[in-house]
Scaffold this motif. Structure first.
Motif, PDB file in Angstrom:
ATOM      1  N   GLU A   1      -2.798 -31.926   7.892  1.00  0.00           N
ATOM      2  CA  GLU A   1      -2.748 -31.184   6.628  1.00  0.00           C
ATOM      3  C   GLU A   1      -1.300 -31.059   6.446  1.00  0.00           C
ATOM      4  O   GLU A   1      -1.086 -30.798   5.251  1.00  0.00           O
ATOM      5  N   TYR A   2      -0.405 -30.794   7.332  1.00  0.00           N
ATOM      6  CA  TYR A   2       0.906 -30.318   7.101  1.00  0.00           C
ATOM      7  C   TYR A   2       2.087 -31.587   7.065  1.00  0.00           C
ATOM      8  O   TYR A   2       1.965 -32.437   7.971  1.00  0.00           O
ATOM      9  N   THR A   3       2.774 -31.437   6.170  1.00  0.00           N
ATOM     10  CA  THR A   3       3.789 -32.471   6.038  1.00  0.00           C
ATOM     11  C   THR A   3       5.162 -31.781   5.800  1.00  0.00           C
ATOM     12  O   THR A   3       5.242 -30.808   5.444  1.00  0.00           O
ATOM     13  N   MET A   4       6.121 -32.674   5.725  1.00  0.00           N
ATOM     14  CA  MET A   4       7.467 -32.242   5.677  1.00  0.00           C
ATOM     15  C   MET A   4       7.836 -31.714   4.144  1.00  0.00           C
ATOM     16  O   MET A   4       7.647 -32.507   3.421  1.00  0.00           O
ATOM     17  N   LYS A   5       8.046 -30.437   4.107  1.00  0.00           N
ATOM     18  CA  LYS A   5       8.483 -29.828   2.854  1.00  0.00           C
ATOM     19  C   LYS A   5       9.506 -30.212   2.229  1.00  0.00           C
ATOM     20  O   LYS A   5       9.871 -30.628   1.194  1.00  0.00           O
ATOM     21  N   LYS A   6      10.770 -30.229   3.095  1.00  0.00           N
ATOM     22  CA  LYS A   6      12.008 -30.592   2.904  1.00  0.00           C
ATOM     23  C   LYS A   6      12.767 -31.258   3.965  1.00  0.00           C
ATOM     24  O   LYS A   6      12.759 -31.161   4.979  1.00  0.00           O
ATOM     25  N   SER A   7      13.200 -32.599   3.478  1.00  0.00           N
ATOM     26  CA  SER A   7      13.517 -33.702   4.538  1.00  0.00           C
ATOM     27  C   SER A   7      14.948 -33.620   4.962  1.00  0.00           C
ATOM     28  O   SER A   7      15.275 -33.940   5.985  1.00  0.00           O
ATOM     29  N   ALA A   8      15.805 -32.739   4.097  1.00  0.00           N
ATOM     30  CA  ALA A   8      17.336 -32.866   4.641  1.00  0.00           C
ATOM     31  C   ALA A   8      17.930 -31.477   4.385  1.00  0.00           C
ATOM     32  O   ALA A   8      17.728 -30.788   3.519  1.00  0.00           O
ATOM     33  N   ILE A   9      18.672 -31.194   5.147  1.00  0.00           N
ATOM     34  CA  ILE A   9      19.645 -29.800   5.490  1.00  0.00           C
ATOM     35  C   ILE A   9      20.749 -30.186   4.279  1.00  0.00           C
ATOM     36  O   ILE A   9      21.292 -31.388   3.956  1.00  0.00           O
ATOM     37  N   THR A  10      21.323 -29.038   3.902  1.00  0.00           N
ATOM     38  CA  THR A  10      22.234 -29.055   2.988  1.00  0.00           C
ATOM     39  C   THR A  10      23.798 -28.899   3.456  1.00  0.00           C
ATOM     40  O   THR A  10      23.649 -28.491   4.911  1.00  0.00           O
ATOM     41  N   GLU A  11      24.724 -29.229   2.846  1.00  0.00           N
ATOM     42  CA  GLU A  11      26.182 -28.996   3.232  1.00  0.00           C
ATOM     43  C   GLU A  11      26.222 -27.469   3.888  1.00  0.00           C
ATOM     44  O   GLU A  11      26.919 -27.343   5.025  1.00  0.00           O
ATOM     45  N   SER A  12      25.810 -26.629   3.316  1.00  0.00           N
ATOM     46  CA  SER A  12      26.067 -25.369   3.622  1.00  0.00           C
ATOM     47  C   SER A  12      25.124 -24.643   4.880  1.00  0.00           C
ATOM     48  O   SER A  12      25.502 -23.852   5.440  1.00  0.00           O
ATOM     49  N   GLU A  13      24.342 -25.700   5.377  1.00  0.00           N
ATOM     50  CA  GLU A  13      23.430 -25.484   6.607  1.00  0.00           C
ATOM     51  C   GLU A  13      24.155 -26.171   7.802  1.00  0.00           C
ATOM     52  O   GLU A  13      23.450 -26.237   8.845  1.00  0.00           O
ATOM     53  N   THR A  14      25.394 -26.651   7.679  1.00  0.00           N
ATOM     54  CA  THR A  14      25.852 -27.422   8.688  1.00  0.00           C
ATOM     55  C   THR A  14      26.866 -26.653   9.598  1.00  0.00           C
ATOM     56  O   THR A  14      27.411 -25.425   9.156  1.00  0.00           O
ATOM     57  N   TRP A  15      27.195 -27.111  10.881  1.00  0.00           N
ATOM     58  CA  TRP A  15      28.273 -26.508  11.631  1.00  0.00           C
ATOM     59  C   TRP A  15      29.436 -26.354  11.112  1.00  0.00           C
ATOM     60  O   TRP A  15      30.457 -25.395  11.409  1.00  0.00           O
TER      61      TRP A  15
END
Length: 330
Positions: free
Chosen positions: A299-313
């Motif tokens: 029943e569980y599927t990916m809600k959001k598939s890509a991280i944003t630029e602000s979430e990078t190292w």
């Protein structure tokens, strides 16, 4: 001015804090700034002596960045990363460790030029537990991308998982607050199919008062400590990531698993909501609810598939450089 990095993590087993240090260091060394790592090659009391006595002398002409929670007490021109206040909030650590850290961190917080933590939740916890000048405290969230993208196949990992089509992963030290036994018992109670497996990655740590998890089941794989190459192979193979932790400052393995496409199943604690609210599915930490989550994985599927630029190292490092500029150190 010269920027030094406390390189104690180079001689330590890589877990969450050490991985953060490595990610920052690798990217900082690629900038145009004058950066030098001071490696601490010692263990035990000699490592403490080096950090407290030798390190401040070696870094006297610059600012020191400490990524791993501790630094030299006699140096004021330093930036201190405090990843969480688990040593205050949780009793899973040994009494000696909690006492040592409480005294050391209290002194360091007041002496450091700047203190950085990794989430708004951790910031609130540090303010709550310590009589501390909040103006010295900044939040820089960890990156969610994994810089060490290793493409090679790992036959040992592939062979261990070859019979399974549904893989649930958790990566953790054997810390009681991580609730690994609860995860394993809930998994067994969900009656997993023969082609499903729960993979528990992580090693023991002597600082914890009780780190025993001893459950044997055909559909549970305890890997122990793994290399970075093996860890990436497990991330790539997994479909779901589960964390039932009672307390976190960030939850780096969750972030890394999302980067590799895992669907996160997370305990409903404030920091998980803060950092992974748009990615994860949440459950209360009681055995019945997690058991039901495991029983209904399709029943569980990916809600959001890509991280944003602000979430990078890269974003995290840029923010740290800005902090250094604000302190007039670069």
């Amino acid at each position: 001015m010269k920027v030094y990095i406390n390189g104690k993590f180079l001689n330590q087993r890589i877990t969450g804090v050490q991985r953060v240090a490595k990610q920052y260091t690798d990217l900082l060394l690629k900038t145009e700034h004058n950066i030098e790592i001071i490696e601490n090659k010692y263990q035990g009391l000699m490592a403490v002596f080096f950090e407290q006595i030798i390190l401040p002398w070696k870094t006297k002409d610059g600012i020191l960045i400490n990524f791993c929670n501790t630094g030299p007490l006699i140096k004021t021109n330093q930036i201190l990363f405090i990843h969480d206040a688990a040593f205050m909030a949780s009793k899973s650590h040994s009494k000696l460790f909690r006492y040592y850290y409480r005294v050391l961190i209290t002194l360091l917080l007041h002496r450091a030029k700047k203190v950085i933590t990794v989430s708004d939740f951790s910031k609130d916890e540090i303010v709550k537990y310590f009589n501390f000048n909040v103006s010295k405290l900044a939040v820089i969230k960890n990156g969610m991308d994994f810089e060490d993208h290793i493409e090679q196949d790992i036959p040992d990992v592939r062979n261990k998982l070859s019979n399974f089509k549904k893989i649930v992963l958790t990566v953790s030290s054997m810390d009681p607050r991580k609730n690994l036994k609860y995860i394993a018992e809930s998994w067994i109670a969900s009656n997993p199919s023969e082609d499903s497996v729960l993979v528990i990655v992580g090693g023991k740590n002597k600082v914890f008062a009780d780190d025993s998890v001893s459950i044997e089941h055909d559909n549970i794989l305890f890997t122990g400590y793994v290399t970075d190459e093996e860890l990436i192979a497990y991330y790539r193979s997994a479909h779901f990531y589960v964390s039932a932790s009672e307390y976190e400052g960030f939850g780096l393995p969750i972030a890394e698993s999302i980067n590799f496409g895992c669907i996160p199943l997370l305990s409903d604690i404030p920091v998980h909501r803060e950092l992974f609210g748009t990615y994860g599915y949440f459950f209360e930490n009681d055995s019945k609810q997690l058991r039901e989550v495991f029983a209904n994985l399709p029943e569980y599927t990916m809600k959001k598939s890509a991280i944003t630029e602000s979430e990078t190292w890269k974003s995290s490092v840029n923010t740290l450089i800005q902090v250094l500029r604000e302190t007039n150190e670069i």
